[in-house]
Design an enzyme around this catalytic site. Structure first.
Site, PDB file in Angstrom:
ATOM      1  N   GLU A  27       0.378   7.720 -91.614  1.00  0.00           N
ATOM      2  CA  GLU A  27       0.612   9.187 -91.845  1.00  0.00           C
ATOM      3  C   GLU A  27       2.199   9.366 -91.906  1.00  0.00           C
ATOM      4  O   GLU A  27       2.994   8.665 -91.308  1.00  0.00           O
ATOM      5  CB  GLU A  27      -0.016   9.801 -90.379  1.00  0.00           C
ATOM      6  CG  GLU A  27      -1.382  10.005 -90.296  1.00  0.00           C
ATOM      7  CD  GLU A  27      -1.776  10.719 -89.113  1.00  0.00           C
ATOM      8  OE1 GLU A  27      -0.818  11.291 -88.740  1.00  0.00           O
ATOM      9  OE2 GLU A  27      -2.810  10.273 -88.517  1.00  0.00           O
ATOM     10  N   GLU A  83      -3.617   7.182 -83.156  1.00  0.00           N
ATOM     11  CA  GLU A  83      -2.508   7.466 -82.023  1.00  0.00           C
ATOM     12  C   GLU A  83      -3.128   7.201 -80.932  1.00  0.00           C
ATOM     13  O   GLU A  83      -2.963   8.406 -79.934  1.00  0.00           O
ATOM     14  CB  GLU A  83      -1.889   8.865 -82.507  1.00  0.00           C
ATOM     15  CG  GLU A  83      -1.436   9.205 -83.857  1.00  0.00           C
ATOM     16  CD  GLU A  83      -0.653  10.558 -84.014  1.00  0.00           C
ATOM     17  OE1 GLU A  83      -1.086  11.591 -83.401  1.00  0.00           O
ATOM     18  OE2 GLU A  83       0.027  10.795 -85.001  1.00  0.00           O
TER      19      GLU A  83
HETATM   20  C1  BGP Z   1      -1.014  13.326 -86.147  1.00  0.00           C
HETATM   21  C2  BGP Z   1      -2.668  13.392 -86.016  1.00  0.00           C
HETATM   22  C3  BGP Z   1      -3.063  14.020 -87.465  1.00  0.00           C
HETATM   23  C4  BGP Z   1      -2.427  14.955 -87.990  1.00  0.00           C
HETATM   24  C5  BGP Z   1      -1.052  14.902 -87.599  1.00  0.00           C
HETATM   25  C6  BGP Z   1      -0.394  16.232 -88.035  1.00  0.00           C
HETATM   26  O1  BGP Z   1      -0.717  13.344 -84.880  1.00  0.00           O
HETATM   27  O2  BGP Z   1      -3.051  11.939 -85.959  1.00  0.00           O
HETATM   28  O3  BGP Z   1      -4.509  14.056 -86.983  1.00  0.00           O
HETATM   29  O4  BGP Z   1      -2.972  16.138 -87.874  1.00  0.00           O
HETATM   30  O5  BGP Z   1      -0.755  14.412 -86.583  1.00  0.00           O
HETATM   31  O6  BGP Z   1      -0.314  17.129 -87.039  1.00  0.00           O
HETATM   32  P1  BGP Z   1      -0.644  18.578 -87.123  1.00  0.00           P
HETATM   33  O7  BGP Z   1      -1.944  18.545 -87.837  1.00  0.00           O
HETATM   34  O8  BGP Z   1      -0.719  19.070 -85.484  1.00  0.00           O
HETATM   35  O9  BGP Z   1       0.536  19.135 -87.786  1.00  0.00           O
END
Ligand code: BGP
Length: 494
Positions: free
Chosen positions: A393, A199
């Site tokens: 993701e 990201e």
């Molecule tokens: C993205 C990241 C991840 C992950 C996901 C969910 O931004 O790449 O590392 O964690 O989001 O976010 P969160 O964990 O804050 O729910």
């Protein structure tokens, strides 16, 4: 049915060899933050803050004093969940076995930079760190699982933050290059799919993910200037990673990774439409540079309007132009609605800014669920780049309830995943080249944005709460069996 003599033949489903799997990050699962010679990384100093004390949006950045206090052991905080993760460092065999049981073809994970170079700026790597990932990749191989490895998932060694102010310092390019060459050389027979920066566009929300301490900057310093200068260094480092991958593992592929944000106009008022276009262009900026090998014109206008002047060195333009990526990967959680009225826009989710969409449901964490948007996002990407796409993701953070018999009936998660996979399949039928899907958090892990354990994404439950209480035992939720069926049928049985 596909008829090869017909101009309008279209795929009817996912291609053979589609990379189904799940994704995690070292700092959210490994734990063992001070074992095996590992140095502190930036997320090791981010404490857990209960919901009612948290600010809105994505603000993880501790002050320099807070960082010092953590290093010296005098911090008022004692709960640092990313230090313990879910103890995968000691349990990777069990976790990978469970992934294999679901039929994973691919496991996306990150290498923690500070396991390999504990301070980030030394010349010799840490053998115990290298060995750990050898073991993990070997374990994947045992089950025929292809590793997809992120080189930097918000995991910059803390020393580089304290001593150099992170990616703001151009010397980071040299340190990162040393680290990636070490990884490519060591794992050249084990890893064929790589991602550079997770990201990469998150830097615009918080430069601290790139190790830049913006809270310490003098009040007259332009934060945008600092942010985009640090980003420029990351772009050069990413291009150099491509360059060295081609030399060291010629048959491997490397992708960029973007937090995809698809922005709809709030109304058909041309001003709203323009606001949405600007927001979409801004999102594309981070991938355009890495696919097209140069800064797009619209961002030069943005820089000019915001007093940003990127300092580049002779040769930078050529580095960007010559070493572009092989594929485009992205995270997809939600879409946003853009408005021309800045007073009406508020923070949404971890990284978005806009107004709520009245047509969409919202998760317990305020993230708006938009499966159809995934199809649109895939088509837009494909039309723009014509490069293979990888969804690395996508998932639902939710509260889970453990029944008396230990079972977890997470039909809400199944429903979320099913609807997204259906739309991904529609995009495949639209002719978009999608190479794989690694959903986020196949096993419960520590949240990136909030450091909570209670925000659960997994098909596999982990017995641990926000404060580290629990046995860490793993168990299968209902969604575990559902996803197994999805993979077995290559996305036909949803
Ligand atoms: C993205 C990241 C991840 C992950 C996901 C969910 O931004 O790449 O590392 O964690 O989001 O976010 P969160 O964990 O804050 O729910």
């Amino acid at each position: 049915m596909t008829n090869n003599n017909c101009v309008n033949c279209v795929p009817t489903g996912f291609p053979e060899g589609f990379l189904w799997g799940g994704a995690t990050a070292a700092n959210q699962v490994e734990g063992a933050y001070d074992e095996g010679g590992k140095g502190l990384s930036v997320f090791d100093v981010v404490p857990f803050v209960p919901k009612d004390e948290r600010s809105e949006g994505f603000d993880l950045e501790p002050t320099a004093e807070e960082i010092d206090a953590v290093i010296n052991g005098t911090s008022k905080h004692t709960n640092f969940p990313k230090r313990r993760g879910i103890d995968q460092y000691h349990r990777y065999k069990e976790d990978i076995k469970l992934f294999a049981e679901m039929g994973f073809k691919c496991y996306r994970l990150s290498i923690s930079w500070s396991r390999i170079f504990p301070n980030g700026d030394e010349t010799e790597p840490n053998e115990a760190g290298l060995k750990y990932y050898d073991n993990v990749f070997d374990e994947c191989k045992k089950y025929g699982i292809e590793p997809l490895v992120t080189l930097s998932h918000f995991e910059i060694p803390l020393n580089l933050v304290v001593k150099y102010n992170g990616w703001l310092d151009r010397r980071l390019i040299e340190f990162f290059t040393r680290y990636v060459k070490t990884c490519f050389t060591r794992y050249k027979d084990k890893v064929k799919y790589w991602l550079n920066f997770n990201e990469i566009n998150m830097i615009a929300m918080s430069a601290f993910v790139a190790g830049v301490k913006t809270k310490e900057l003098a009040s007259d310093v332009n934060v945008k200037q600092v942010t985009y200068q640090a980003l420029h260094h990351q772009f050069i480092a990413a291009a150099l990673a491509t360059k060295y991958l081609r030399k060291i593992i010629p048959d491997a592929k490397i992708g960029l990774m973007l937090a995809r944000s698809l922005n709809y106009p709030e109304t058909c008022n041309p001003d709203d439409v323009r606001a949405a276009q600007e927001a979409n262009e801004f999102n594309y900026f981070f991938s355009d540079v890495q696919v097209q090998g140069k800064y797009p014109n619209f961002i030069k206008r943005f820089f000019a309007d915001n007093g940003v002047c990127i300092e580049k060195q002779v040769g930078d333009d050529e580095i960007l132009a010559e070493h572009t990526v092989d594929f485009v990967s992205f995270s997809y959680y939600m879409t946003t609605v853009a408005t021309a009225d800045p007073k009406r826009a508020t923070p949404l989710g971890n990284f978005a800014f806009g107004v709520m969409n009245p047509y969409l449901e919202t998760s317990d964490w305020g993230w708006q669920v938009d499966p159809v948007g995934l199809r649109t996002a895939l088509n837009d990407f494909w039309d723009r780049y014509h490069l293979p796409l990888f969804i690395v993701e996508n998932g639902l953070g939710a509260y889970d309830k453990v029944e008396a018999d230990g079972s977890i009936h997470d039909d809400y998660r199944i429903d979320y995943m099913r609807r997204h996979i259906e739309q991904m399949k529609e995009a495949v039928k639209d002719g978009v080249d999608v190479m794989g899907y690694t959903m986020w958090g196949p096993i419960d892990l520590v949240s990136a944005g909030t450091s909570e354990m209670s925000k659960r994404y997994g098909f596999i439950y982990v017995d641990q709460d926000d404060y580290g209480n629990g046995t860490l035992a793993r168990s299968r939720k209902d969604s575990f069996w559902w996803y197994k069926g999805v993979i077995e049928s290559n996305g036909e049985v949803l």
